[in-house]
Design a protein around this motif. Sequence first.
Motif, short mmCIF file in Angstrom:
data_model
loop_
_atom_site.label_atom_id
_atom_site.label_comp_id
_atom_site.label_asym_id
_atom_site.label_seq_id
_atom_site.Cartn_x
_atom_site.Cartn_y
_atom_site.Cartn_z
N GLU A 151 50.12 34.63 42.98
CA GLU A 151 49.47 34.11 44.18
C GLU A 151 48.40 35.07 44.69
O GLU A 151 47.32 34.64 45.10
CB GLU A 151 50.50 33.92 45.30
N ARG A 152 48.72 36.36 44.67
CA ARG A 152 47.74 37.36 45.13
C ARG A 152 46.49 37.33 44.25
O ARG A 152 45.36 37.36 44.75
CB ARG A 152 48.34 38.77 45.08
N ILE A 153 46.70 37.29 42.92
CA ILE A 153 45.54 37.33 42.02
C ILE A 153 44.71 36.05 42.18
O ILE A 153 43.48 36.11 42.26
CB ILE A 153 45.99 37.52 40.55
N ALA A 204 38.83 33.99 46.67
CA ALA A 204 38.02 34.64 47.71
C ALA A 204 36.73 35.20 47.14
O ALA A 204 35.71 35.26 47.83
CB ALA A 204 38.83 35.75 48.38
N ALA A 205 36.77 35.61 45.87
CA ALA A 205 35.58 36.21 45.25
C ALA A 205 34.73 35.17 44.53
O ALA A 205 33.72 35.52 43.91
CB ALA A 205 36.02 37.31 44.28
N GLY A 206 35.17 33.90 44.57
CA GLY A 206 34.43 32.86 43.85
C GLY A 206 34.50 33.05 42.34
O GLY A 206 33.58 32.70 41.61
N LEU A 224 44.57 45.70 44.02
CA LEU A 224 44.05 44.74 43.05
C LEU A 224 43.07 43.76 43.69
O LEU A 224 42.13 43.29 43.02
CB LEU A 224 45.20 44.01 42.34
N GLU A 225 43.24 43.44 44.98
CA GLU A 225 42.29 42.53 45.64
C GLU A 225 40.88 43.12 45.63
O GLU A 225 39.90 42.41 45.36
CB GLU A 225 42.73 42.23 47.08
N GLN A 226 40.79 44.41 45.94
CA GLN A 226 39.47 45.06 45.96
C GLN A 226 38.87 45.09 44.56
O GLN A 226 37.66 44.95 44.38
CB GLN A 226 39.58 46.50 46.50
N ALA A 227 39.72 45.27 43.54
CA ALA A 227 39.23 45.30 42.16
C ALA A 227 38.71 43.93 41.74
O ALA A 227 37.64 43.82 41.13
CB ALA A 227 40.34 45.78 41.22
#
Length: 248
Positions: A23-25, A31-33, A223-226
Motif C-alpha cells: 500500500e505504501r509503495i 503521488a509521484a504520477g 521509501l516514499e522520498q525515494a
Amino acid sequence: MTDTRHLSGRKEELAANLAALEERISAACAAAGRKRDDVTLIVVTKTYPASDVRILSGLGVRHVAENRDQDAAPKAAACADLPLTWHFVGQLQTNKVRSVVSYADVVQSVDRAKLVTALSRDAVRAERELGCLIQVALDADEGEGAGRGERGGVGVGGVEELAARVAEAPGLRLDGLMTVAPLTGAFAGRQQAAFERLMDLSTVLRAAHPAANMVSAGMSSDLEQAVAAGATHVRVGTAVLGVRPRLG
Ligand SMILES: *Cc1c(COP(=O)(O)O)cnc(C)c1O
C-alpha cells in the motif's frame, strides 16, 4: 510430525507486513504520477533465517538482499531451489568476493577499483554475468574525487571512472547506481534531496551507459522520498521482517 504452527503464524505476519508495504509503495507511486510497475521491491532479509526467505518467496517476493557474506552464503544455498534474484548490498571485502559471486546476481555496493577487478576475475571464473551498481556516498566530500563515505560508497567525483571500469570488465554488467541516505554531511536529514542528487547522477550515467538504468534508493523509513525522486528499486527490511537485533 513437525510442528509448523509457528511457521504459519510467521507467514501471516509477513503477509500482513507485505500487504501494508505494498500500500505504501502504491500510494507513493500514485503521488509521484509513476506506474507501480516502475518500482521493484527488494526485501532485505539480513539477520533473518532462510525459513523467512522461503515464506517470502511463497508470498511472491522475487528479489532479496543481504549485506554479510557469512550469513548470506548458507541462506542462499538453503534457498537455491527458489526463483529469487539475490542482491548483495553490504560493504564487501575482496576476500569474500569469490563466495559472493557464487550466489549473488547483483552486487549493489561496488565502490572501488580493486573490488571491480576481484568481481570480474571471479565472475569470469564462475562463468557468470554479475550485475553491478555503483554505490554512491553522498556524504563524501564532493571535491575529494574518489573519497569514500562512512557507510561505503564512492564519492560523486569517482562515479564516472568506476562505472567505466565496470562497463569494460569481463563478466560484469553495469546496471546503475545505489545509495543509502547519508546520516552526516550536506544531505543529513534531507533524504529526498539526496535521492534527487542520485537521480541527476543517474541521468549523467545513462548518457554514457544507456542500459545502466537501475536506481536503488530508499529503505523502510524513506521509501516514499525515494519513489518521489524516481528510484527504480527500493530495499526494505524492517517494514517486512521486523526490527533487527542491533547488528545489521
Ligand atoms: C539493512 C539495509 C536496508 C534495509 O533497511 P531497513 O531500514 O531495515 O528497511 C537497505 N539497504 C541497505 C544497504 C541495508 O544495509
